[in-house]
Structure formats: structure tokens, C-alpha cells
Design a protein around this motif. Structure first.
Motif, mmCIF file in Angstrom:
data_model
loop_
_atom_site.group_PDB
_atom_site.id
_atom_site.type_symbol
_atom_site.label_atom_id
_atom_site.label_comp_id
_atom_site.label_asym_id
_atom_site.label_seq_id
_atom_site.Cartn_x
_atom_site.Cartn_y
_atom_site.Cartn_z
ATOM 1 N N UNK A 209 0.808 -1.293 -0.067
ATOM 2 C CA UNK A 209 0.162 0.021 0.133
ATOM 3 C C UNK A 209 0.857 1.135 0.161
ATOM 4 N N UNK A 210 0.196 2.339 -0.033
ATOM 5 C CA UNK A 210 0.814 3.660 -0.116
ATOM 6 C C UNK A 210 0.671 4.098 1.433
ATOM 7 N N UNK A 211 1.746 3.880 2.264
ATOM 8 C CA UNK A 211 1.491 4.181 3.720
ATOM 9 C C UNK A 211 1.892 5.754 4.066
ATOM 10 N N UNK A 212 2.945 5.981 3.501
ATOM 11 C CA UNK A 212 3.487 7.301 4.076
ATOM 12 C C UNK A 212 3.353 8.571 3.223
ATOM 13 N N UNK A 213 3.582 8.575 2.033
ATOM 14 C CA UNK A 213 3.430 9.713 1.309
ATOM 15 C C UNK A 213 2.203 10.117 0.807
ATOM 16 N N UNK A 214 1.410 10.541 1.871
ATOM 17 C CA UNK A 214 -0.070 10.923 1.568
ATOM 18 C C UNK A 214 -0.507 12.096 2.570
#
Ligand SMILES: NC(=O)c1ccc[n+]([C@@H]2O[C@H](COP(=O)([O-])OP(=O)(O)OC[C@H]3O[C@@H](n4cnc5c(N)ncnc54)[C@H](O)[C@@H]3O)[C@@H](O)[C@H]2O)c1
Length: 416
Positions: A209-214
Motif C-alpha cells: 500500500x501507499x503508507x507514508x507519502x499521503x
């Protein structure tokens, strides 16, 4: 070996690199270029002494002129591979096509069908197959040093700043404009695993998943651009730090700095960060590709594999452990440690002593190795001088799409 003439389609980062390598072998000559950017087109035409009438504003114009060279190097962006590849293969050009073949399975199948139908020599730029290191790993396996391979563990450490550059702020940040991360970056790794293990997996599953760059992870006080940000100095992903540091390091001018600015001065870098995509806060971009992913693979003989891609590492070589019934190999992209279970003896092998392209070159010598193999295959009319053809590359891309389907559906996917 006879000279091989080349038409360069897409004179960006990769296209220019391949053209230079081909010429450097002394066996390749670039005789035509298709590139819409007038500055790049003129620079490449001048560098390779291409006459003005053979410098085209796009691949369609080049194709309209008929067959101008033995082979075409197609290094356009990910979503612009299918049309030039199908058309130029139809004209009888041998094709060297950048990875990924295409963003979708039907488009990649069209490319493979066109290559087979036209009978041309076709290679995907799976450069990792062509490194001295890979040759060494495969040799050690073929010599039976670990007996039967039972498990493999493979890591792609993308690197925190490389991930922010290419996959948060850069060209590969969105699945709808390039493709999913496993395809755009890690198709190399899945292809490499299939090549090294010697078989495609029968089943795959994947999570990521996209965990951090959000936006939800955006720290208090962060601004939309690093140049306006009060906490930039303590942010690991500061664009200001990254690109100003590149300015001071000539080795990083061609990449990554030239994707940010054509002029290597502090005012030009700061201007690009003020106005362009590479100055954006990593928590406020329009990216959506995963920042970490795992893939589990089960091979037809029961051997298993795991692959991990992570943004949260130093940028480095891929790392691999190959576990067999009689021994163990642990590779770091440069050397491989072998442990023999029969004697307990340990030995370390170094890719630098393998011969062939320099392991210090682009992609650890893979860029050079690929170009040499492609030119030799075209010159001799012998596709077996390449380690994979269109059909095999399509098969390894299919593993990627199956794994990505699993990540999205949560189901284990069987491959035919
Ligand atoms: N093999 C590898 O390890 C590796 C590494 C990085 C990138 N890539 C792949 O290489 C490809 C190119 O990447 P890049 O970083 O060089 O991109 P880039 O943007 O630097 O270059 C692409 C070039 O294609 C040109 N172009 C656009 N439309 C065109 C047209 N109609 N006809 C001809 N040219 C056209 C663009 O102007 C640009 O100069 C991508 O598919 C990328 O995923 C592969």
C-alpha cells in the motif's frame, strides 16, 4: 561483426544512454532520431551526426519514412511503447524496447504478437539479466553449489530519496499515467527471479500500500513546497537538500538532476523547485503508487520465493538469498557468499572478476551487457544471443499483473 544502424525513438534519459553505449561499442551507429523536444532532438542529432532530414519530431514521422535502420531503440515513456513498437516491428525494424512492455496485458500481447509475426529480433530492456553479477549467480546455481533450490528471498531497496524523486514527485508517481509500482519498477525483479530460478511461478499473492507519502501523514507546519516550508530542514524528503546536494556532485547531474532542470546552477534549481513538480511536498503531491509491497511466489516444483520492494531503505543493489538442499547463496549485487552444507566451507565470489561489461557501469553493467547482446544478435541475425524474447518477456510481465491483481483483490492468483 558488421555495423548495426539504429533509429532512436525517444531521446530522453534512457534513449541517450543506450545510443551512447551502442556507439561506444564501435559496432552501433545512430542514423535517425525521433524526439518531440527540439532541444533534445538537436543535441542528439549533433552528437551522433544525424542529418537534419533524419531527425523527426515523433515516432510516427520516422515510421512514415519507411525503414531507415536495422533496429529501433524505443525509449519513450511507459504509455507510449505499444504504438511505435507494433508499427516499427511491422516495418521490419529489430526492436530494443524499454521496460515495462506496456501498462496493460492486452497492449503487451499486441507487441509480442507483432514481434513474432514480423520475425524481428526483439528485446525488452531487462538490463539486470545482463550484469556480470547475474551471470555469476546463475553459474553458481548451474554448478549445483546449493543442490536443489527450495526458497528465495529478494529485496529491492529503492531508497528513500529515489522513491521521493521518481515515485512521489516524478514520472512514475501515478498508476494511471505510468503504471503500478510493481510494473514500472519491479518488473525487473520479477523477471530476474524467473530468470534465476529458471521457471515462472505457478501461484502468486501480494500485499502492499501507499503508507507514508499521503496527506494523512503530513506533519504540522509543512508547506505545499519545500522552499516555503518551515520544517524542511528536518524532513528526510526535502527537495531543497536533495537537489542542491546533487548540484555539488557532478555524478548526479545526468541523473536525477537533469530531470529537474536543464541548467545546473543554484538559481535554476531553486526556480525549478519553486514552480515545477520536483519542489512539491511529499505529503501533498498527486501520487498514488505503493511505497512498499511484498509478493509471494510458488514455483511449479514447490520452491517458494518472496519479493519485497520498499521505499524505506538506502538506495542500493538488490539483495538476494538463495536457499538450497545442499547450500546457501547470499548476494548483494556485487558479491555472493556461498556456504556448502556438506563441508561448512564458505567462499565469496566477486562479480568484478567475472569478465564482460564493467560491473561498475549503468545498472551494474547491465545496460552495456544488454546493448552488446542486442547488437550482436542483430548483426548475426541470431536471437539466441539475447537472454529473452518477446514471448518470455510477456510471460514475466504476466506474473507482475497477476501479483498486482492479488494485491488488489486479496486472492491468490494461479498462472496458467
Ligand atoms: N531499463 C531500466 O532500468 C529503466 C530505467 C529508467 C527508465 N526506464 C524506462 O525507460 C522509458 C523512458 O524513460 P526515461 O526516463 O528515459 O524518460 P524520458 O522522459 O527522459 O524520455 C522519454 C522521451 O520520449 C520522448 N517522446 C515523447 N513523445 C514521443 C514521440 N511521439 N516520439 C518519440 N519520442 C517521444 C520525450 O520527449 C522524451 O524525451 C520509460 O518507459 C521508463 O520506464 C527503464
Amino acid at each position: 561483426m558488421p555495423e548495426v544502424t539504429l533509429a532512436l525513438v525517444g531521446a530522453g534519459q534512457r534513449g541517450q544512454a543506450y545510443a551512447r553505449l551502442a556507439v561506444a561499442t564501435g559496432r552501433g551507429r545512430v542514423v535517425a532520431v525521433a524526439e518531440p523536444d527540439p532541444r533534445r532532438r538537436a543535441a542528439v542529432a549533433a552528437e551522433f551526426k544525424i542529418p537534419p532530414q533524419r531527425a523527426y519530431a515523433g515516432w510516427a514521422d520516422l515510421a512514415a519514412a519507411g525503414k531507415l535502420a536495422d533496429a529501433a531503440v524505443i525509449a519513450t515513456q511507459d504509455r507510449m511503447h505499444r504504438d511505435p513498437a507494433v508499427r516499427l516491428a511491422g516495418l521490419g525494424y529489430h526492436i530494443l524496447l524499454e521496460k515495462p512492455m506496456a501498462p496493460t496485458e492486452p497492449e503487451a500481447s499486441e507487441i509480442a504478437e507483432a514481434a513474432v509475426r514480423s520475425g524481428v529480433i526483439f528485446a525488452i530492456c531487462h538490463v539486470l539479466r545482463y550484469t556480470p553479477y547475474t551471470r555469476m549467480v546463475r553459474r553458481l546455481l548451474a554448478e549445483g553449489r546449493i543442490g536443489r533450490l527450495v526458497s528465495v528471498q529478494h529485496l529491492e531497496p529503492v531508497g528513500w530519496w529515489h522513491y521521493a524523486h521518481s515515485f512521489v514527485r516524478g514520472n512514475w508517481r501515478r498508476a494511471d499515467t505510468s503504471g503500478p509500482m510493481l510494473l514500472t519498477k519491479s518488473c525487473h525483479d520479477i523477471d530476474w527471479l524467473v530468470y534465476v530460478v529458471g521457471a515462472a511461478p505457478a501461484r502468486v499473492s501480494s500485499f502492499g500500500s501507499l503508507t507514508h507519502f499521503r496527506a494523512t501523514e503530513r506533519p504540522a507546519g509543512a508547506a505545499d513546497r519545500c522552499l516555503d516550508c518551515g520544517i524542511e530542514a528536518t524532513c528526510p524528503y526535502s527537495a531543497k537538500r536533495l537537489y542542491l546536494d546533487c548540484l555539488a556532485d557532478p555524478d548526479r547531474h545526468a541523473w536525477p538532476l537533469s530531470t529537474v532542470t536543464a541548467e545546473f546552477t543554484e538559481p535554476a534549481v531553486l526556480d525549478a523547485l519553486r514552480t515545477g513538480p520536483y519542489g512539491r511536498c511529499v505529503y501533498g503531491s498527486d501520487n498514488d503508487v505503493v511505497d512498499h509491497q511484498v509478493v509471494n511466489l510458488e514455483f511449479p516444483d514447490g520452491a517458494t520465493g518472496t519479493f519485497t520492494m520498499s521505499a524505506f531503505t538506502p538506495m542500493g543493489h538488490r539483495q538476494t538469498r538463495l536457499m538450497g538442499t545442499h547450500g546457501y547463496l547470499e548476494g548483494n549485487g556485487e558479491t555472493v557468499r556461498h556456504v556448502d552444507f556438506r563441508t561448512g566451507a564458505e567462499q565469496t565470489f566477486d562479480a568484478a572478476t567475472e569478465g564482460g561489461p564493467s560491473a561498475a557501469g549503468g545498472h551494474s553493467g547491465g545496460d552495456e551487457g544488454l546493448i552488446e547482446a542486442f547488437l550482436a544478435a542483430v548483426a548475426a541475425g541470431d536471437p539466441t544471443l539475447l537472454s529473452s524474447d518477446a514471448t518470455e518477456s510477456l510471460a514475466t510481465h504476466r506474473v507482475v499483473w497477476a501479483a498486482e491483481r492479488s494485491r488488489q483483490t486479496g486472492e491468490t492468483v494461479s498462472l496458467p
